[in-house]
Design a protein around this motif. Structure first.
Motif, PDB file in Angstrom:
ATOM      1  N   LEU A 247      23.342 -18.833  46.661  1.00 26.48           N
ATOM      2  CA  LEU A 247      23.722 -19.230  48.010  1.00 26.48           C
ATOM      3  C   LEU A 247      23.025 -18.340  49.021  1.00 26.48           C
ATOM      4  O   LEU A 247      22.900 -17.127  48.817  1.00 26.48           O
ATOM      5  CB  LEU A 247      25.237 -19.123  48.189  1.00 26.48           C
ATOM      6  N   ILE A 248      22.588 -18.941  50.108  1.00 30.57           N
ATOM      7  CA  ILE A 248      21.989 -18.181  51.202  1.00 30.57           C
ATOM      8  C   ILE A 248      23.088 -17.767  52.168  1.00 30.57           C
ATOM      9  O   ILE A 248      23.817 -18.614  52.694  1.00 30.57           O
ATOM     10  CB  ILE A 248      20.935 -19.019  51.937  1.00 30.57           C
ATOM     11  N   LEU A 249      23.225 -16.484  52.375  1.00 35.46           N
ATOM     12  CA  LEU A 249      24.191 -15.936  53.329  1.00 35.46           C
ATOM     13  C   LEU A 249      25.607 -16.463  53.125  1.00 35.46           C
ATOM     14  O   LEU A 249      26.205 -17.054  54.033  1.00 35.46           O
ATOM     15  CB  LEU A 249      23.741 -16.220  54.768  1.00 35.46           C
ATOM     16  N   PRO A 250      26.190 -16.274  51.932  1.00 38.01           N
ATOM     17  CA  PRO A 250      27.603 -16.646  51.765  1.00 38.01           C
ATOM     18  C   PRO A 250      28.461 -15.840  52.718  1.00 38.01           C
ATOM     19  O   PRO A 250      28.203 -14.656  52.964  1.00 38.01           O
ATOM     20  CB  PRO A 250      27.886 -16.291  50.306  1.00 38.01           C
ATOM     21  N   LEU A 251      29.485 -16.467  53.282  1.00 36.30           N
ATOM     22  CA  LEU A 251      30.292 -15.810  54.307  1.00 36.30           C
ATOM     23  C   LEU A 251      31.127 -14.695  53.700  1.00 36.30           C
ATOM     24  O   LEU A 251      31.876 -14.908  52.748  1.00 36.30           O
ATOM     25  CB  LEU A 251      31.199 -16.828  55.000  1.00 36.30           C
ATOM     26  N   ARG A 252      30.979 -13.506  54.261  1.00 35.41           N
ATOM     27  CA  ARG A 252      31.777 -12.347  53.860  1.00 35.41           C
ATOM     28  C   ARG A 252      32.122 -11.572  55.124  1.00 35.41           C
ATOM     29  O   ARG A 252      31.291 -11.423  56.011  1.00 35.41           O
ATOM     30  CB  ARG A 252      31.015 -11.442  52.893  1.00 35.41           C
ATOM     31  N   PHE A 253      33.350 -11.061  55.160  1.00 38.82           N
ATOM     32  CA  PHE A 253      33.804 -10.315  56.333  1.00 38.82           C
ATOM     33  C   PHE A 253      34.184  -8.886  55.970  1.00 38.82           C
ATOM     34  O   PHE A 253      34.810  -8.195  56.762  1.00 38.82           O
ATOM     35  CB  PHE A 253      34.993 -11.036  56.985  1.00 38.82           C
ATOM     36  N   TRP A 254      33.807  -8.464  54.776  1.00 32.92           N
ATOM     37  CA  TRP A 254      34.110  -7.103  54.346  1.00 32.92           C
ATOM     38  C   TRP A 254      32.791  -6.428  53.985  1.00 32.92           C
ATOM     39  O   TRP A 254      31.866  -6.402  54.783  1.00 32.92           O
ATOM     40  CB  TRP A 254      35.110  -7.128  53.189  1.00 32.92           C
ATOM     41  N   ASN A 255      32.702  -5.839  52.798  1.00 36.91           N
ATOM     42  CA  ASN A 255      31.478  -5.175  52.387  1.00 36.91           C
ATOM     43  C   ASN A 255      30.314  -6.164  52.408  1.00 36.91           C
ATOM     44  O   ASN A 255      30.419  -7.278  51.925  1.00 36.91           O
ATOM     45  CB  ASN A 255      31.653  -4.591  50.975  1.00 36.91           C
TER      46      ASN A 255
END
Length: 521
Positions: A247-255
């Protein structure tokens, strides 16, 4: 009377006239009015309300003044205007929105990785034979200037010995891509913004699965947001098949956090380093949404320019996996039987911070001497591009803009239409395509330059999305594109200045309102 009671005022009880504050401290004095003034919930509310109103006003103006300092820094005047307007009317909502999408830069961890991409792409492109790369000087002056600009922006040179075939038949393109994968012998590299596991996606994925069983190395990149509907199903389907998917740039809001608004919008297919596909078409069925049928244009290329597409894929694969694919195996020398077309590839977006696709569009339009035909589903130009179109008309250049009659968004529709008045008044021919949703993105300049790719004519493609564009310096390819443009014309309605002037007041009001925030769309 003698007792003296007649004509005298009654005795004063001073304890009842004492101020309320003294009474609260236990004083024996009373308010002068004779009543005890008590504090109630209403007075407490108003005092508290005044206190919080003061704090809220101070914070609100602090946000607004802070925006005045921060927003104009390294932003176009149009984008700065849109953000400042939003901060002025909705400072708290604007602050939250700005925190998530206000800066067209990736997080620090990805910025560090991005620093290696230009050199990686440049190193991969060195595999292109020298005989094919020193051709910009052979072009006509206008094309030569454009080729040098593209090289300066994207670091990929103009190369000779290519073939370019344009195809506007949606289902045939899907079949041809699947057919090329069926004939792969060494590797298949695929990247799409939107990939669905439907009739169209299944044809391509099935071909990749069969290719792996023949010993072909297959790699697949799909954007995590663009392909959100089917990404998990695709990953499950390909698990254990040998097709390597990321996946390109999977959404993450932590590390290792990522941004939701910075997406990879490219569409690239490379087969064995010898066949490439580039253009506007994603891999899903033509009826992407109910009663919404897409019209696209893709270019099938062979020759050295395929290795430039390969270089872009190598850079994107590195960003997602930290793996450098560069090798002689996937950069084979072109066959001697390729064509005579001169072309080059321009990657753009936050992963190529020195490359701006709108810079190329604007320069090409200024260079036109006879004709400019621009096709895009989303037309929200910056001031430089809008001025270039108006200037071209003033010089006597015939300028035609093909746009779809309605987009998928009411807000984008209104923002886009807000630019029609100045275009029509300047003399731009504005054609509204009616048959399908015109999702194609291309530009033709005079009779010798054609531009086909994934970029729309809006700020999202100019600044936020990773895009890829093919620039072709060949009259034969322009002739192919003219045939497609003529087909658009037969299925479009020309919008006149008189007709546009007759739209209602509230329609104009909505357009003007969306015009103010259009740089944020």
């Amino acid at each position: 009377m003698r007792d003296g009671t007649i004509g005298r005022a009654p005795p004063i009880d001073w304890r009842r006239r004492a101020p309320y504050a003294l009474r609260e401290r236990g004083s024996n004095r009373r308010p002068a009015s004779g009543r005890v003034k008590r504090r109630g919930p209403v007075s407490d509310y108003f005092e508290l309300h005044t206190w919080w109103s003061t704090i809220l006003a101070a914070v609100t103006w602090s946000i607004i003044f802070g925006a005045l300092v921060v927003i104009p820094f390294r932003r176009s005047p149009e984008a700065a205007q849109g953000w400042l307007l939003l901060f002025f009317f909705q400072p708290f909502a604007a602050l939250v929105l700005f925190f998530f999408v206000g800066n067209a830069r990736h997080p620090k961890w990805r910025q560090e990785r991005i620093k290696s991409v230009p050199s990686l792409v440049k190193r991969a492109s060195l595999e292109i034979p020298d005989a094919a790369t020193d051709v910009a000087s052979e072009l006509e002056p206008k094309s030569r200037t454009a080729a040098r600009l593209v090289t300066a922006l994207g670091q990929l040179p103009c190369v000779a010995g290519n073939t370019v075939s344009l195809d506007a038949d949606y289902d045939r393109v899907v079949d041809r891509i699947a057919g090329d994968i069926e004939n792969a012998r060494h590797h298949v590299h695929v990247m799409f913004y939107i990939l669905h596991d439907d009739e169209a996606g299944n044809r391509m994925l099935s071909a990749m699965e069969r290719a792996v069983r023949r010993g072909v190395k297959c790699r697949l990149l799909i954007d995590a947001v663009g392909s959100a509907n089917d990404r998990n199903a695709i990953i499950r389907r390909l698990a254990g098949t040998g097709v390597e998917v990321h996946l390109i740039l999977p959404l993450r809001f932590w590390n290792r956090a990522t941004r939701a608004d910075l997406r990879n919008h490219r569409k690239i297919v490379v087969v064995d380093g010898r066949i490439g596909w580039i253009g506007s078409q994603n891999m899903h069925r033509m009826e992407y949404e109910p009663n919404t049928f897409y019209r696209e244009v893709m270019a099938r290329v062979t020759g050295p320019v395929v290795l430039e597409l390969q270089s872009v894929f190598i850079g994107d694969w590195y960003l997602e996996t930290d793996e450098d694919l560069s090798s002689h195996d996937i950069m084979p020398p072109p066959a001697d039987t390729e064509g005579e077309v001169r072309a080059q590839v321009l990657p753009s977006g936050p992963d190529h911070p020195d490359s701006r696709i709108d810079t190329l569009f604007t320069d090409l339009i200024h260079s036109a001497t006879e004709r400019v035909v621009l096709t895009t589903p989303y037309f929200i130009p910056n001031e430089a591009l809008s001025l270039a179109l108006r200037t071209a008309v003033a010089k006597g250049v015939q300028v035609t803009l093909f746009v779809t009659s309605t987009t998928k968004s009411v807000f984008i529709d209104q923002a886009q239409r807000s630019y029609y008045d100045e275009l029509l008044s300047s003399g731009v021919e504005l054609m509204l395509y009616r048959e399908r949703f015109l999702h194609a993105k291309h530009l033709s300049i005079d009779a010798d330059i054609a531009v086909i790719g994934s970029a729309n004519m809006d700020r999202r493609s100019f600044e936020l999305n990773s895009e890829v564009t093919l620039i072709v310096y060949d009259a034969g390819v322009v002739t192919q594109l003219r045939r497609i443009e003529n087909d658009y014309r037969s299925k479009s309605r020309r919008l006149t200045a008189e007709e546009w002037a007759g739209r209602g007041f509230f329609t104009q009001l909505a357009e003007n309102a969306m015009r103010l925030v259009s740089p944020l769309l």
